[in-house]
Motif scaffolding. Sequence first.
Motif, PDB file in Angstrom:
ATOM      1  N   ARG A  14      -2.146 -10.743  -4.480  1.00 38.19           N
ATOM      2  CA  ARG A  14      -3.430 -10.050  -4.362  1.00 38.19           C
ATOM      3  C   ARG A  14      -3.272  -8.534  -4.422  1.00 38.19           C
ATOM      4  O   ARG A  14      -4.035  -7.831  -5.089  1.00 38.19           O
ATOM      5  CB  ARG A  14      -4.109 -10.449  -3.049  1.00 38.19           C
ATOM      6  CG  ARG A  14      -5.549  -9.940  -2.913  1.00 38.19           C
ATOM      7  CD  ARG A  14      -6.167 -10.358  -1.605  1.00 38.19           C
ATOM      8  NE  ARG A  14      -5.545  -9.690  -0.467  1.00 38.19           N
ATOM      9  CZ  ARG A  14      -4.986 -10.322   0.562  1.00 38.19           C
ATOM     10  NH1 ARG A  14      -4.960 -11.650   0.601  1.00 38.19           N
ATOM     11  NH2 ARG A  14      -4.461  -9.649   1.556  1.00 38.19           N
ATOM     12  N   GLU A  15      -2.247  -8.026  -3.701  1.00 36.93           N
ATOM     13  CA  GLU A  15      -2.062  -6.574  -3.605  1.00 36.93           C
ATOM     14  C   GLU A  15      -1.278  -5.993  -4.782  1.00 36.93           C
ATOM     15  O   GLU A  15      -1.245  -4.789  -4.969  1.00 36.93           O
ATOM     16  CB  GLU A  15      -1.350  -6.217  -2.287  1.00 36.93           C
ATOM     17  CG  GLU A  15      -2.125  -6.585  -1.037  1.00 36.93           C
ATOM     18  CD  GLU A  15      -3.493  -5.924  -0.984  1.00 36.93           C
ATOM     19  OE1 GLU A  15      -3.577  -4.707  -1.285  1.00 36.93           O
ATOM     20  OE2 GLU A  15      -4.485  -6.613  -0.666  1.00 36.93           O
ATOM     21  N   SER A  58      -0.898  -5.916 -10.857  1.00 35.73           N
ATOM     22  CA  SER A  58      -0.185  -5.470 -12.060  1.00 35.73           C
ATOM     23  C   SER A  58       1.331  -5.423 -11.849  1.00 35.73           C
ATOM     24  O   SER A  58       2.067  -4.972 -12.718  1.00 35.73           O
ATOM     25  CB  SER A  58      -0.683  -4.077 -12.474  1.00 35.73           C
ATOM     26  OG  SER A  58      -0.458  -3.141 -11.429  1.00 35.73           O
ATOM     27  N   SER A  59       1.771  -5.894 -10.683  1.00 31.63           N
ATOM     28  CA  SER A  59       3.207  -5.852 -10.368  1.00 31.63           C
ATOM     29  C   SER A  59       3.975  -6.973 -11.065  1.00 31.63           C
ATOM     30  O   SER A  59       3.476  -8.094 -11.195  1.00 31.63           O
ATOM     31  CB  SER A  59       3.427  -5.984  -8.853  1.00 31.63           C
ATOM     32  OG  SER A  59       2.864  -4.916  -8.151  1.00 31.63           O
ATOM     33  N   SER A  60       5.201  -6.650 -11.487  1.00 29.93           N
ATOM     34  CA  SER A  60       6.134  -7.711 -11.878  1.00 29.93           C
ATOM     35  C   SER A  60       6.599  -8.376 -10.589  1.00 29.93           C
ATOM     36  O   SER A  60       6.779  -7.709  -9.576  1.00 29.93           O
ATOM     37  CB  SER A  60       7.343  -7.116 -12.600  1.00 29.93           C
ATOM     38  OG  SER A  60       6.924  -6.346 -13.692  1.00 29.93           O
ATOM     39  N   LYS A  61       6.793  -9.685 -10.636  1.00 28.47           N
ATOM     40  CA  LYS A  61       7.170 -10.400  -9.409  1.00 28.47           C
ATOM     41  C   LYS A  61       8.385 -11.288  -9.655  1.00 28.47           C
ATOM     42  O   LYS A  61       8.410 -12.050 -10.612  1.00 28.47           O
ATOM     43  CB  LYS A  61       5.999 -11.234  -8.897  1.00 28.47           C
ATOM     44  CG  LYS A  61       4.771 -10.384  -8.580  1.00 28.47           C
ATOM     45  CD  LYS A  61       3.549 -11.236  -8.325  1.00 28.47           C
ATOM     46  CE  LYS A  61       2.296 -10.374  -8.210  1.00 28.47           C
ATOM     47  NZ  LYS A  61       1.789  -9.926  -9.521  1.00 28.47           N
ATOM     48  N   LYS A 118       1.691 -17.767   2.360  1.00 30.24           N
ATOM     49  CA  LYS A 118       0.743 -16.702   2.702  1.00 30.24           C
ATOM     50  C   LYS A 118       1.284 -15.340   2.242  1.00 30.24           C
ATOM     51  O   LYS A 118       0.543 -14.511   1.690  1.00 30.24           O
ATOM     52  CB  LYS A 118       0.500 -16.687   4.214  1.00 30.24           C
ATOM     53  CG  LYS A 118      -0.494 -15.635   4.687  1.00 30.24           C
ATOM     54  CD  LYS A 118      -0.651 -15.681   6.211  1.00 30.24           C
ATOM     55  CE  LYS A 118      -1.548 -14.568   6.718  1.00 30.24           C
ATOM     56  NZ  LYS A 118      -1.625 -14.565   8.205  1.00 30.24           N
ATOM     57  N   ILE A 119       2.568 -15.103   2.472  1.00 32.77           N
ATOM     58  CA  ILE A 119       3.201 -13.853   2.025  1.00 32.77           C
ATOM     59  C   ILE A 119       3.082 -13.727   0.513  1.00 32.77           C
ATOM     60  O   ILE A 119       2.745 -12.664  -0.016  1.00 32.77           O
ATOM     61  CB  ILE A 119       4.693 -13.813   2.457  1.00 32.77           C
ATOM     62  CG1 ILE A 119       4.799 -13.681   3.977  1.00 32.77           C
ATOM     63  CG2 ILE A 119       5.434 -12.666   1.773  1.00 32.77           C
ATOM     64  CD1 ILE A 119       6.205 -13.858   4.513  1.00 32.77           C
ATOM     65  N   ARG A 120       3.327 -14.829  -0.171  1.00 31.14           N
ATOM     66  CA  ARG A 120       3.246 -14.826  -1.632  1.00 31.14           C
ATOM     67  C   ARG A 120       1.827 -14.491  -2.105  1.00 31.14           C
ATOM     68  O   ARG A 120       1.635 -13.764  -3.075  1.00 31.14           O
ATOM     69  CB  ARG A 120       3.702 -16.187  -2.186  1.00 31.14           C
ATOM     70  CG  ARG A 120       3.628 -16.310  -3.710  1.00 31.14           C
ATOM     71  CD  ARG A 120       4.591 -15.347  -4.370  1.00 31.14           C
ATOM     72  NE  ARG A 120       4.157 -14.969  -5.692  1.00 31.14           N
ATOM     73  CZ  ARG A 120       4.789 -15.320  -6.815  1.00 31.14           C
ATOM     74  NH1 ARG A 120       5.871 -16.046  -6.772  1.00 31.14           N
ATOM     75  NH2 ARG A 120       4.342 -14.913  -7.971  1.00 31.14           N
ATOM     76  N   ARG A 121       0.835 -15.015  -1.391  1.00 33.08           N
ATOM     77  CA  ARG A 121      -0.565 -14.740  -1.761  1.00 33.08           C
ATOM     78  C   ARG A 121      -0.912 -13.257  -1.574  1.00 33.08           C
ATOM     79  O   ARG A 121      -1.628 -12.676  -2.388  1.00 33.08           O
ATOM     80  CB  ARG A 121      -1.521 -15.618  -0.945  1.00 33.08           C
ATOM     81  CG  ARG A 121      -1.459 -17.095  -1.312  1.00 33.08           C
ATOM     82  CD  ARG A 121      -2.697 -17.849  -0.835  1.00 33.08           C
ATOM     83  NE  ARG A 121      -2.990 -17.668   0.580  1.00 33.08           N
ATOM     84  CZ  ARG A 121      -2.473 -18.412   1.560  1.00 33.08           C
ATOM     85  NH1 ARG A 121      -1.622 -19.393   1.266  1.00 33.08           N
ATOM     86  NH2 ARG A 121      -2.818 -18.194   2.808  1.00 33.08           N
ATOM     87  N   ASN A 146       0.820  -1.209   0.000  1.00 30.65           N
ATOM     88  CA  ASN A 146       0.000   0.000   0.000  1.00 30.65           C
ATOM     89  C   ASN A 146       0.856   1.261   0.000  1.00 30.65           C
ATOM     90  O   ASN A 146       0.563   2.227  -0.709  1.00 30.65           O
ATOM     91  CB  ASN A 146      -0.936  -0.004   1.216  1.00 30.65           C
ATOM     92  CG  ASN A 146      -2.145  -0.902   0.998  1.00 30.65           C
ATOM     93  OD1 ASN A 146      -2.820  -0.814  -0.019  1.00 30.65           O
ATOM     94  ND2 ASN A 146      -2.400  -1.798   1.932  1.00 30.65           N
ATOM     95  N   ALA A 147       1.927   1.238   0.798  1.00 28.46           N
ATOM     96  CA  ALA A 147       2.837   2.386   0.849  1.00 28.46           C
ATOM     97  C   ALA A 147       3.517   2.591  -0.501  1.00 28.46           C
ATOM     98  O   ALA A 147       3.703   3.725  -0.960  1.00 28.46           O
ATOM     99  CB  ALA A 147       3.894   2.162   1.935  1.00 28.46           C
TER     100      ALA A 147
END
Length: 288
Positions: free
Chosen positions: A201-202, A205-208, A194-197, A164-165
């Motif tokens: 979710r957040e 549109s992010s590259s990962k 869980k962190i990956r999920r 979010n930040a």
Amino acid sequence: MGLFNKIKKLNIFSGLFSVDEDFFEELEESLILSDMGMETTLEAVETLRERVKERKIKEPEEVKACLREILVEMLAVGEPGLDLSGKPAVILMIGVNGVGKTTTIGKLANRLKADGNRVLLAAGDTFRAAAAEQLSVWAERAQVEIVKHEEGSDPAAVVFDAMNAARARRVDVVLVDTAGRLHNKQNLMNELNKIRRVIDREGESSSKEVLLVLDATTGQNGLIQAKQFSQSAGITGIVLTKLDGTAKGGVVLAIAKEMGVPVKYVGLGEGIDDLQPFDPAAFAEALV
């Protein structure tokens, strides 16, 4: 030999030799001792046998060049660089305890900042005492921002706030630190999942990128680690640390062959600039 001048070299090439069956057997032994693993070694040596025969190679330097060529081909998997196209790009750093994850994040943050990116660190290691403080020191050195919670907090909540930040501050890259965890502890691997999920979710549109940090002295256990971590978080690349010692690092060839995962970076020292993009040709040159 440049970057890898301290890597453990194959002693078979230390003197004169004949290209006969004894040579190939000794080469097999040397490659296995370099942590390449049995299956990868047998494939490399068999390919070398075929090319030596096809090309009628007899000179030692030609054999060395041929072996280097084969090793580079084996390392040519995946994409060499980082995909930072979807903003904010997220790089999740994972691995067992003591491999140098937090230090690597600081060095990578410094590189990305120098390339003109706005970088945010997420202190997702909420278990190790002073982990967030250590990451804060690196954030200060690299002059990048950081999001952190109290010790013992939910790591997924830290990542949620960091995402979010990042959107609010128009950050280019979020680097996520995670607690070192044994690959065979299922509850910790579930937490990583869980962190990956949360990231998925957040950051629609992010590259990962998911980078597994591996200690170059780990040997074939590194392949086991890679397989286990891949099941929980997926792996897009390897960062190989501690190549500044007497490390052999041949395990990256086994990981490349069996999993198709490329090495992205190598750690060659403790300084902030001691993280370099992986060069397969230079690595093969140093090993041979």
